[in-house]
Design a protein around this motif. Structure first.
Motif, mmCIF file in Angstrom:
data_model
loop_
_atom_site.group_PDB
_atom_site.id
_atom_site.type_symbol
_atom_site.label_atom_id
_atom_site.label_comp_id
_atom_site.label_asym_id
_atom_site.label_seq_id
_atom_site.Cartn_x
_atom_site.Cartn_y
_atom_site.Cartn_z
ATOM 1 N N LEU B 128 -10.537 -6.814 8.793
ATOM 2 C CA LEU B 128 -9.154 -7.296 8.857
ATOM 3 C C LEU B 128 -8.242 -6.496 7.916
ATOM 4 N N VAL B 129 -8.777 -6.149 6.724
ATOM 5 C CA VAL B 129 -7.947 -5.409 5.772
ATOM 6 C C VAL B 129 -8.176 -3.894 5.872
ATOM 7 N N GLY B 130 -8.965 -3.480 6.864
ATOM 8 C CA GLY B 130 -9.148 -2.056 7.146
ATOM 9 C C GLY B 130 -9.963 -1.306 6.109
ATOM 10 N N LEU B 131 -10.994 -1.960 5.555
ATOM 11 C CA LEU B 131 -11.763 -1.283 4.498
ATOM 12 C C LEU B 131 -13.278 -1.381 4.700
ATOM 13 N N GLY B 145 -3.713 0.155 -3.659
ATOM 14 C CA GLY B 145 -3.496 -0.553 -2.401
ATOM 15 C C GLY B 145 -4.805 -1.069 -1.813
ATOM 16 N N GLN B 146 -5.847 -0.217 -1.915
ATOM 17 C CA GLN B 146 -7.160 -0.641 -1.409
ATOM 18 C C GLN B 146 -7.701 -1.798 -2.234
ATOM 19 N N GLN B 147 -7.507 -1.706 -3.561
ATOM 20 C CA GLN B 147 -7.985 -2.796 -4.418
ATOM 21 C C GLN B 147 -7.300 -4.104 -4.050
ATOM 22 N N GLN B 148 -5.993 -4.008 -3.777
ATOM 23 C CA GLN B 148 -5.272 -5.235 -3.463
ATOM 24 C C GLN B 148 -5.730 -5.794 -2.115
ATOM 25 N N ARG B 149 -6.058 -4.907 -1.178
ATOM 26 C CA ARG B 149 -6.543 -5.387 0.121
ATOM 27 C C ARG B 149 -7.904 -6.062 -0.040
ATOM 28 N N VAL B 150 -8.759 -5.503 -0.938
ATOM 29 C CA VAL B 150 -10.040 -6.168 -1.215
ATOM 30 C C VAL B 150 -9.770 -7.534 -1.849
ATOM 31 N N ALA B 151 -8.793 -7.588 -2.749
ATOM 32 C CA ALA B 151 -8.474 -8.857 -3.417
ATOM 33 C C ALA B 151 -8.023 -9.904 -2.388
ATOM 34 N N ASP B 166 0.998 -13.646 -5.661
ATOM 35 C CA ASP B 166 1.910 -13.431 -6.783
ATOM 36 C C ASP B 166 2.315 -11.963 -6.901
ATOM 37 N N GLU B 167 3.460 -11.618 -6.373
ATOM 38 C CA GLU B 167 3.974 -10.242 -6.440
ATOM 39 C C GLU B 167 2.881 -9.221 -6.160
ATOM 40 N N VAL B 168 2.227 -9.386 -5.018
ATOM 41 C CA VAL B 168 1.021 -8.605 -4.744
ATOM 42 C C VAL B 168 1.296 -7.116 -4.551
ATOM 43 N N THR B 169 2.549 -6.742 -4.374
ATOM 44 C CA THR B 169 2.818 -5.312 -4.188
ATOM 45 C C THR B 169 3.608 -4.719 -5.357
ATOM 46 N N LEU B 176 1.780 2.489 -0.614
ATOM 47 C CA LEU B 176 0.620 1.604 -0.744
ATOM 48 C C LEU B 176 1.047 0.152 -0.553
ATOM 49 N N ALA B 177 2.265 -0.165 -1.016
ATOM 50 C CA ALA B 177 2.782 -1.527 -0.843
ATOM 51 C C ALA B 177 2.879 -1.845 0.642
ATOM 52 N N ALA B 178 3.330 -0.867 1.438
ATOM 53 C CA ALA B 178 3.497 -1.096 2.870
ATOM 54 C C ALA B 178 2.163 -1.432 3.527
ATOM 55 N N GLU B 179 1.097 -0.735 3.114
ATOM 56 C CA GLU B 179 -0.206 -1.007 3.745
ATOM 57 C C GLU B 179 -0.702 -2.425 3.409
#
Lengths: 221, 249
Positions: B128-131, B145-151, B166-169, B176-179
């Motif tokens: 779902l998060v493409g990783l 960006g990848q770390q945040q997608r894992v989170a 909470d202000e995830v980007t 990276l914010a866009a992804e």
């Protein structure tokens, strides 16, 4: 005065006996320092001052007074209160107690180096306190505490000659006894110094191995 | 379902002289997507942290699904906590665990999910998060960006009823914010979760939220559907805030 290798070799068996005693004393004292040091961290982090302050005072007292004073206290004063330990047990426990106050500072700093965001994430995932410590905090703190803990193992070993003062026969007291027998202190004391150097180098090598091994198994290298 | 799911009643919080939340009242219905906007220090993050039990209010009442938080016994707090999870600005992945372990650890240890099921779920979430390719990587080997997608995957693995963002980007550069925001749009589309989101990404706020709350000095000064608040704000402070955010972009 020439260095007589015959005399030097002659002193080695006695010195090795002493070395065995010294190594046994740190084999008991060091794990004690690690376990007790870790245990001392928790009350010092308590929000309750009646838990935190007395423990802090004891830690500061032990850390700020010489090991020799503590050894004398354990060896000469405690029997007056009915606690009689052998010289060797007193030495091992004394080393463990003394170094526990140092290792607890190392553990405290290591734990505080784990960012608060990690605790927040653990809460957000509803991890129990035990799980948070075991799986999140300690694995991150341990790589940071390994180098200073390794140094304390070496420092503890180099403090073992102080056990002579409470009649433990370790390397230096063996060297002195050998010197007194042959009236040649040069060889005995030099050999003792070389033995200390050798063991310290081995301990330093072991400490580095442990650090490297831990770093690679945890992917933090 | 129209019943209030999360309620804040007269909640106040101050840090020294600084009032962060001032007698705040608001409620969120189940499966509603709320975006909290406003200048820094207006109390948005504090609300999320209180819901996540990372912070206590000085006074007032917070309830989640009928359970009261503060004061509440540990069991009740744990029950509430189990229903929600949070994604943080700084990701807060566990650096000592690889991606898979980051995602599977809590479901296994907290929810008692069997390992094969937890792994299976983690794989689906990573898809779902493409990783999917980063399964065995450590956080230090991933971009922000990848770390945040894992989170995000880690948070979703807990199958929460409420997702707090909470202000995830905020810590990421625009690309990276866009992804990350794309992933969150997919999440919002595909999952039935209640979302509370603090963000400065206004287009994202408009895309995913049912309601936008504008905060200023610990109070909600304006609220309504995103098209109303973001495109035709009534309050002068909201207008000024939106102008400055848009200028930043």
């Amino acid at each position: 005065m020439n260095f007589d290798w015959n005399v030097a070799w002659h002193s080695v068996p006695a010195l090795l006996d002493g070395l065995l005693t010294a190594l046994l004393s740190i084999a008991i004292g060091y794990p004690l320092a690690i376990a007790l040091g870790l245990l001392l961290v928790f009350p010092q982090r308590s929000a309750r001052p009646w838990i935190r302050i007395p423990v802090r005072v004891v830690v500061e007292f032990i850390r700020s007074t010489p090991l020799l004073v503590q050894l004398f206290f354990l060896f000469y004063v405690l029997p007056a209160f009915g606690v009689e330990l052998s010289a060797f047990a007193t030495g091992a426990i004394g080393l463990g107690l003394h170094y526990a106050t140092y290792t607890s500072e190392v553990f405290r700093a290591g734990i505080e180096s784990v960012p608060t965001g990690q605790w927040d994430a653990a809460t957000a995932l509803n991890l129990s306190t035990t799980r948070t410590w075991w799986s999140v905090v300690l694995p991150q703190a341990i790589p940071k505490v390994l180098p200073p803990l390794g140094n304390y193992a070496i420092a503890m070993f180099k403090d073992t000659p102080q056990l002579t003062a409470i009649t433990v026969l370790e390397v230096l007291s063996a060297a002195r006894a050998e010197g007194a027998q042959t009236f040649r202190y040069l060889e005995a004391i030099t050999m003792a110094g070389l033995l200390y150097l050798l063991v310290s180098l081995v301990l330093a090598w072991l400490a580095r191995r442990v650090e490297q091994r831990y770093a690679t198994t945890r992917g933090i290298a | 379902m129209t019943e209030d799911f999360i309620t804040f009643r007269n909640v106040s919080k101050r840090f020294g002289k600084n009032v962060v939340l001032d007698d705040l009242c608001f409620s969120v219905r189940e499966r509603q997507r709320i975006t909290l906007i406003g200048p820094s220090g207006s109390g948005k993050t504090t609300i999320l942290r209180m819901l996540m039990t990372l912070m206590r209010p000085d006074s007032g009442l917070i309830t989640v699904g009928g359970d009261q938080l503060f004061p509440a016994d540990e069991q009740q707090v744990a029950r509430v906590r189990r229903r929600m999870t949070m994604v943080f600005q700084q990701y807060n992945l566990f650096p000592n665990m690889n991606v898979l372990r980051n995602i599977t650890m809590a479901p296994m240890k907290v929810l008692g999910v069997p390992e094969d099921e937890a792994v299976d779920r983690a794989r689906k979430l990573l898809e779902l998060v493409g990783l999917t390719a980063k399964l065995s990587h450590y956080p230090s080997q991933l971009s922000g960006g990848q770390q945040q997608r894992v989170a995000i995957a880690r948070a979703l693995a807990m199958q929460p009823d409420v997702l707090l963002l909470d202000e995830v980007t905020a810590a990421l550069d625009p690309e990276l914010a866009a992804e990350v925001l794309d992933v969150l749009r997919d999440v919002a589309d595909s999952l039935d979760v209640t979302m509370l989101c603090v963000t400065h990404a206004m287009r994202f706020a408009r895309d995913i939220s049912d309601q936008v709350l504008m905060f200023c000095t610990g109070k909600i000064i304006e609220s309504g559907p995103p098209e109303q608040i973001l495109e035709a704000p009534q309050h002068e402070r909201t207008q000024r805030f939106l102008r400055s955010v848009l200028e930043e972009v």
